[in-house]
Motif scaffolding. Structure first.
Motif, PDB file in Angstrom:
ATOM      1  N   HIS A 276      56.018  47.422  25.362  1.00  0.00           N
ATOM      2  CA  HIS A 276      56.507  48.629  24.700  1.00  0.00           C
ATOM      3  C   HIS A 276      56.642  48.377  23.199  1.00  0.00           C
ATOM      4  CE1 HIS A 276      57.151  50.681  28.454  1.00  0.00           C
ATOM      5  NE2 HIS A 276      57.906  49.694  28.916  1.00  0.00           N
ATOM      6  N   ALA A 277      56.860  49.466  22.461  1.00  0.00           N
ATOM      7  CA  ALA A 277      56.953  49.354  21.004  1.00  0.00           C
ATOM      8  C   ALA A 277      58.098  48.442  20.570  1.00  0.00           C
ATOM      9  CB  ALA A 277      57.111  50.741  20.389  1.00  0.00           C
ATOM     10  N   ASP A 278      59.150  48.319  21.426  1.00  0.00           N
ATOM     11  CA  ASP A 278      60.276  47.447  21.077  1.00  0.00           C
ATOM     12  C   ASP A 278      60.056  45.990  21.480  1.00  0.00           C
ATOM     13  OD1 ASP A 278      60.515  47.481  23.828  1.00  0.00           O
ATOM     14  OD2 ASP A 278      62.459  48.493  23.874  1.00  0.00           O
ATOM     15  N   GLY A 279      58.870  45.703  22.040  1.00  0.00           N
ATOM     16  CA  GLY A 279      58.539  44.335  22.412  1.00  0.00           C
ATOM     17  C   GLY A 279      58.835  43.973  23.849  1.00  0.00           C
ATOM     18  N   SER A 280      59.515  44.863  24.609  1.00  0.00           N
ATOM     19  CA  SER A 280      59.840  44.563  26.004  1.00  0.00           C
ATOM     20  C   SER A 280      58.594  44.665  26.884  1.00  0.00           C
ATOM     21  CB  SER A 280      60.930  45.513  26.512  1.00  0.00           C
ATOM     22  OG  SER A 280      60.498  46.856  26.446  1.00  0.00           O
ATOM     23  N   ARG A 281      58.573  43.880  27.962  1.00  0.00           N
ATOM     24  CA  ARG A 281      57.419  43.796  28.860  1.00  0.00           C
ATOM     25  C   ARG A 281      57.440  44.936  29.852  1.00  0.00           C
ATOM     26  NH1 ARG A 281      52.996  43.125  31.131  1.00  0.00           N
ATOM     27  NH2 ARG A 281      52.031  41.108  31.587  1.00  0.00           N
ATOM     28  N   ASN A 282      56.291  45.559  30.029  1.00  0.00           N
ATOM     29  CA  ASN A 282      56.103  46.633  31.006  1.00  0.00           C
ATOM     30  C   ASN A 282      55.549  46.018  32.295  1.00  0.00           C
ATOM     31  OD1 ASN A 282      56.233  49.315  31.755  1.00  0.00           O
ATOM     32  ND2 ASN A 282      54.393  49.945  30.652  1.00  0.00           N
ATOM     33  N   PRO A 283      55.998  46.467  33.492  1.00  0.00           N
ATOM     34  CA  PRO A 283      55.480  45.886  34.739  1.00  0.00           C
ATOM     35  C   PRO A 283      54.054  46.346  35.069  1.00  0.00           C
ATOM     36  CG  PRO A 283      57.103  47.574  35.235  1.00  0.00           C
ATOM     37  CD  PRO A 283      57.121  47.402  33.752  1.00  0.00           C
ATOM     38  N   VAL A 284      53.130  45.960  34.202  1.00  0.00           N
ATOM     39  CA  VAL A 284      51.700  46.125  34.450  1.00  0.00           C
ATOM     40  C   VAL A 284      51.087  44.749  34.241  1.00  0.00           C
ATOM     41  CG1 VAL A 284      51.447  46.962  32.073  1.00  0.00           C
ATOM     42  CG2 VAL A 284      49.561  47.214  33.668  1.00  0.00           C
ATOM     43  N   ALA A 285      50.383  44.235  35.259  1.00  0.00           N
ATOM     44  CA  ALA A 285      49.955  42.836  35.195  1.00  0.00           C
ATOM     45  C   ALA A 285      48.606  42.645  35.861  1.00  0.00           C
ATOM     46  CB  ALA A 285      51.000  41.940  35.866  1.00  0.00           C
ATOM     47  N   CYS A 286      47.954  41.578  35.470  1.00  0.00           N
ATOM     48  CA  CYS A 286      46.676  41.196  36.070  1.00  0.00           C
ATOM     49  C   CYS A 286      46.933  40.520  37.417  1.00  0.00           C
ATOM     50  CB  CYS A 286      45.943  40.241  35.135  1.00  0.00           C
ATOM     51  SG  CYS A 286      44.358  39.642  35.753  1.00  0.00           S
ATOM     52  N   GLY A 287      46.275  41.013  38.456  1.00  0.00           N
ATOM     53  CA  GLY A 287      46.401  40.405  39.773  1.00  0.00           C
ATOM     54  C   GLY A 287      45.385  39.308  40.012  1.00  0.00           C
ATOM     55  N   SER A 288      44.215  39.462  39.399  1.00  0.00           N
ATOM     56  CA  SER A 288      43.156  38.463  39.529  1.00  0.00           C
ATOM     57  C   SER A 288      42.012  38.873  38.617  1.00  0.00           C
ATOM     58  CB  SER A 288      42.655  38.372  40.980  1.00  0.00           C
ATOM     59  OG  SER A 288      42.058  39.600  41.387  1.00  0.00           O
ATOM     60  N   LEU A 289      41.042  37.971  38.473  1.00  0.00           N
ATOM     61  CA  LEU A 289      39.805  38.281  37.766  1.00  0.00           C
ATOM     62  C   LEU A 289      38.666  38.326  38.765  1.00  0.00           C
ATOM     63  CD1 LEU A 289      39.962  36.100  34.507  1.00  0.00           C
ATOM     64  CD2 LEU A 289      40.518  38.528  34.769  1.00  0.00           C
ATOM     65  N   GLU A 290      37.746  39.239  38.545  1.00  0.00           N
ATOM     66  CA  GLU A 290      36.585  39.349  39.424  1.00  0.00           C
ATOM     67  C   GLU A 290      35.613  38.188  39.162  1.00  0.00           C
ATOM     68  OE1 GLU A 290      36.670  41.451  41.705  1.00  0.00           O
ATOM     69  OE2 GLU A 290      37.945  43.102  41.026  1.00  0.00           O
ATOM     70  N   HIS A 291      34.965  37.718  40.227  1.00  0.00           N
ATOM     71  CA  HIS A 291      33.926  36.697  40.121  1.00  0.00           C
ATOM     72  C   HIS A 291      32.583  37.424  40.069  1.00  0.00           C
ATOM     73  CE1 HIS A 291      36.952  33.638  40.959  1.00  0.00           C
ATOM     74  NE2 HIS A 291      37.392  34.444  41.915  1.00  0.00           N
ATOM     75  N   LYS A 292      31.935  37.377  38.900  1.00  0.00           N
ATOM     76  CA  LYS A 292      30.854  38.306  38.624  1.00  0.00           C
ATOM     77  C   LYS A 292      29.507  37.623  38.439  1.00  0.00           C
ATOM     78  CE  LYS A 292      33.099  39.343  35.052  1.00  0.00           C
ATOM     79  NZ  LYS A 292      33.507  39.850  33.730  1.00  0.00           N
ATOM     80  N   MET A 293      28.483  38.453  38.505  1.00  0.00           N
ATOM     81  CA  MET A 293      27.115  38.018  38.256  1.00  0.00           C
ATOM     82  C   MET A 293      26.896  37.706  36.780  1.00  0.00           C
ATOM     83  SD  MET A 293      23.716  40.315  38.923  1.00  0.00           S
ATOM     84  CE  MET A 293      22.103  39.887  38.261  1.00  0.00           C
ATOM     85  N   GLY A 294      27.468  38.530  35.908  1.00  0.00           N
ATOM     86  CA  GLY A 294      27.263  38.372  34.474  1.00  0.00           C
ATOM     87  C   GLY A 294      28.506  38.758  33.696  1.00  0.00           C
ATOM     88  N   ILE A 295      28.353  38.915  32.383  1.00  0.00           N
ATOM     89  CA  ILE A 295      29.451  39.161  31.440  1.00  0.00           C
ATOM     90  C   ILE A 295      30.703  38.365  31.832  1.00  0.00           C
ATOM     91  CG2 ILE A 295      28.615  41.346  30.507  1.00  0.00           C
ATOM     92  CD1 ILE A 295      30.672  42.783  32.356  1.00  0.00           C
ATOM     93  N   LYS A 296      30.486  37.098  32.134  1.00  0.00           N
ATOM     94  CA  LYS A 296      31.578  36.268  32.651  1.00  0.00           C
ATOM     95  C   LYS A 296      32.664  36.007  31.621  1.00  0.00           C
ATOM     96  CE  LYS A 296      28.805  33.985  36.191  1.00  0.00           C
ATOM     97  NZ  LYS A 296      28.367  32.690  36.748  1.00  0.00           N
ATOM     98  N   ALA A 297      32.330  36.132  30.345  1.00  0.00           N
ATOM     99  CA  ALA A 297      33.321  35.884  29.304  1.00  0.00           C
ATOM    100  C   ALA A 297      34.154  37.120  28.991  1.00  0.00           C
ATOM    101  CB  ALA A 297      32.634  35.380  28.042  1.00  0.00           C
ATOM    102  N   ASN A 298      33.887  38.218  29.663  1.00  0.00           N
ATOM    103  CA  ASN A 298      34.771  39.365  29.550  1.00  0.00           C
ATOM    104  C   ASN A 298      35.681  39.389  30.771  1.00  0.00           C
ATOM    105  OD1 ASN A 298      35.420  42.518  30.021  1.00  0.00           O
ATOM    106  ND2 ASN A 298      35.147  42.069  27.850  1.00  0.00           N
ATOM    107  N   ALA A 299      36.975  39.604  30.521  1.00  0.00           N
ATOM    108  CA  ALA A 299      37.964  39.553  31.598  1.00  0.00           C
ATOM    109  C   ALA A 299      37.943  40.858  32.384  1.00  0.00           C
ATOM    110  CB  ALA A 299      39.349  39.306  31.014  1.00  0.00           C
TER     111      ALA A 299
END
Length: 594
Positions: free
Chosen positions: A238-261
């Motif tokens: 948030h604008a005040d610096g507090s953490r919002n409960p939105v988070a990464c659960g995992s990264l996909e294992h892909k054929m290409g563009i591997k350096a993009n999350a």
């Protein structure tokens, strides 16, 4: 793979000789400072950055990919990515074509598009981080409240915050009417967002201080179909610096563009803020989607250029066999493979598709600038109609051709192309996704034929073909363009007839439009490219004898190759369209396999 070199000479040809942006752009209100000198300085700076900073990171970043820490939910990008992004921001590129009100430089899309192409050629996975951010900027700028704009746009513009778009869920991709993510009012103007999104490009990373997610979700009383989807701003912090409960659960294992999350994003009661009207989120998101679709087309174009450069350098050096007409390099053990007709077929296919794609993107960028700034409402509408018509063509035709170019580049290398160290197979893998995401190319075809052509009874199409017709009329007696004019005139007649035929048939059976759509889009793609090649040939012929003749002769020869070897695909496409839906729909589902 040889080092990437930005095609600055071809940018100059397309922008200043073909499209003639300097006759139009500085005359548009707000673009007075976008002179040719400004274009040149920005393009040279972008070329330097892409050649020296992005391209050297590309292969190693593909090898290492992004790293996800399940305990902290943090994602680390490959070495060098964060530093390159910091330099990119210091150079001011995130602000290039953004509104000066929020810290932008106010430059036109006609300048931003070539910069985007260079990023895609040199390191397409890296390019997606600022690319997604610009899409988020565009959506908030178009639909956000004054408070939202003041909060988010300055930081998206300076690059300290990045953005994403969160559409897809495990059970719904194209059919967003099935979307399940919920948005519950909190009573204070904010909403509690709960759900899971997948395939979120740049969804979590360490390159910026904050990530602003644009999330599609459904309000409690919303209709069940696409008419009940709303769009929300969901910041990581948030604008005040507090953490919002939105988070990464995992990264996909892909054929290409591997350096993009490419992340799975879990929203667990995350606080979000409605952008635009309730239940109108899809129309707001399409501001971002249309930009992303043009960005996908640029990926196909950029990777096609990179593959061509690699294949051309290799073909000049690799010695194999003798030319069929006799030794060309008798002092060597064999001739370089560029002497062989089949290798030239592949190189010229890459070159012809890439240079026509560059011309198309320049045309569309100029139309976006006219749509945005022209004082005449009719001119703005005509530009908007052309962009609407050709956006699905740019996305699908350019990515299909880019993937073909990447495959051909790998083929030129022979067995070495299949080996990772040469870098050519990475281009194939990286390009493949461009035909899938932001609406598969089949969806683009349905959008073109169904929404952009049949829905308005061909009004946008007629505006486009009128320009081609006028060009053909003006050059009817031009012997130097005869190889273009007659085929273009025939194809326009065929397009008119086949469009009417599809429209009439689909009144009785809507499957007819679906069956024709993919071939129809490719038909319009060839119509666009042939017209642009005719215009490029016109300029090249007129410029002979004024210096740089080798460049113009190459343009003329490449255009002739396109018309002789690639354009004839239209005859097959027309035959397939006329074949109708019956051959596709006749087989009962249970008979597909036994």
């Amino acid at each position: 793979m040889p080092a990437y070199k930005a095609p600055l000479r071809d940018f100059d040809f397309v922008l200043n000789e073909l499209i003639k942006v300097q006759d139009i752009i500085p005359a548009l209100p707000g673009y007075e400072e976008a002179t040719q000198d400004i274009f040149t300085s920005y393009l040279e700076a972008a070329a330097q950055f892409c050649e020296s900073e992005l391209a050297p990171l590309n292969r190693q970043a593909d090898e290492e990919g992004c790293q996800f820490d399940p305990s902290t939910k943090a994602v680390t990008t490959p070495p060098g990515f964060k530093e390159a992004y910091k330099q990119y921001c210091e150079l001011g590129f995130p602000a290039l074509d953004c509104d000066p009100t929020y810290g932008g430089q106010g430059m036109p899309k006609s300048l931003a598009f070539p910069v985007m192409e260079m990023q895609c050629s040199s390191n397409v996975a890296w390019s997606m981080y600022p690319g997604l951010s610009h899409g988020a900027y565009a959506a908030i700028h178009a639909h956000g409240t004054p408070e939202q704009k003041a909060t988010y746009l300055p930081r998206l513009v300076d690059g300290s915050w990045t953005g994403t778009m969160c559409l897809t869920e495990p059970h719904c991709g194209t059919d967003l009417g099935l979307l399940k993510t919920r948005a519950e009012p909190n009573g204070d103007g904010s909403y509690s967002i709960t759900g899971t999104k997948i395939f979120i490009s740049a969804g979590e990373h360490d390159m910026s201080d904050n990530i602003i997610h644009l999330v599609l979700a459904r309000l409690p009383d919303a209709p069940k179909d696409v008419k009940g989807i709303s769009l929300f701003i969901v910041p990581k912090y948030h604008a005040d610096g507090s953490r919002n409960p939105v988070a990464c659960g995992s990264l996909e294992h892909k054929m290409g563009i591997k350096a993009n999350a490419t992340a799975v994003i879990n929203l667990d009661g995350a606080k979000g803020y409605l952008i635009g009207e309730a239940n109108k989120g899809l129309s707001c998101m399409f501001t971002m989607m249309n930009a992303a679709r043009l960005g996908c087309g640029m990926q196909g174009l950029g990777i096609g250029e990179a593959s061509f450069q690699g294949a051309l350098a290799y073909a000049r050096e690799r010695l194999q066999m003798r030319a069929l007409t006799g030794a060309k390099c008798p002092d060597k053990a064999a001739d370089p493979i560029i002497v062989h007709p089949d290798v030239r077929r592949m190189l010229l296919t890459q070159k012809a598709y890439t240079e026509a794609g560059r011309a198309l993107t320049a045309l569309l960028a100029l139309q976006l600038d006219i749509e945005d700034k022209h004082p005449d409402a009719a001119a703005r509408q005509d530009a908007a109609d052309l962009v609407a018509l050709l956006t699905p063509v740019a996305k699908a035709f350019m990515t299909d051709n880019g993937y073909e170019a990447a495959n051909m580049g790998m083929q030129v290398f022979g067995g070495h192309g299949f080996i990772r160290e040469w870098g050519m197979e990475q281009l194939v893998r990286d390009c493949r996704i461009s035909q899938i995401y932001e609406g598969t190319n089949g969806i683009q075809a349905i959008d073109l034929l169904g929404r952009k052509v049949l829905l308005d009874q061909g009004q946008k199409l007629r505006k486009f073909t009128k320009q081609i017709h006028q060009f053909c009329q003006a050059n009817e007696g031009n012997d130097k363009l005869a190889e273009y004019i007659a085929p273009l005139a025939r194809l326009m007649k065929d397009v008119g007839e086949v469009t009417m035929g599809i429209g009439m048939a689909s009144l009785q059976n809507k499957d007819e439009a679906g069956a024709a759509a993919t071939d129809y889009l490719r038909l319009i793609g060839h119509l666009s490219y042939a017209w642009l090649w005719a215009r490029m040939a016109e300029v090249a012929h007129a410029s002979l004898g004024q210096g740089d003749d080798a460049f113009y002769q190459a343009k003329i020869a490449t255009g002739r190759f396109y018309m002789a070897k690639l354009f004839p695909e239209v005859h097959t496409l027309l035959a397939r369209i006329k074949g109708g839906a019956a051959p596709l729909m006749a087989l009962d589902e249970e008979h597909f396999a036994f």
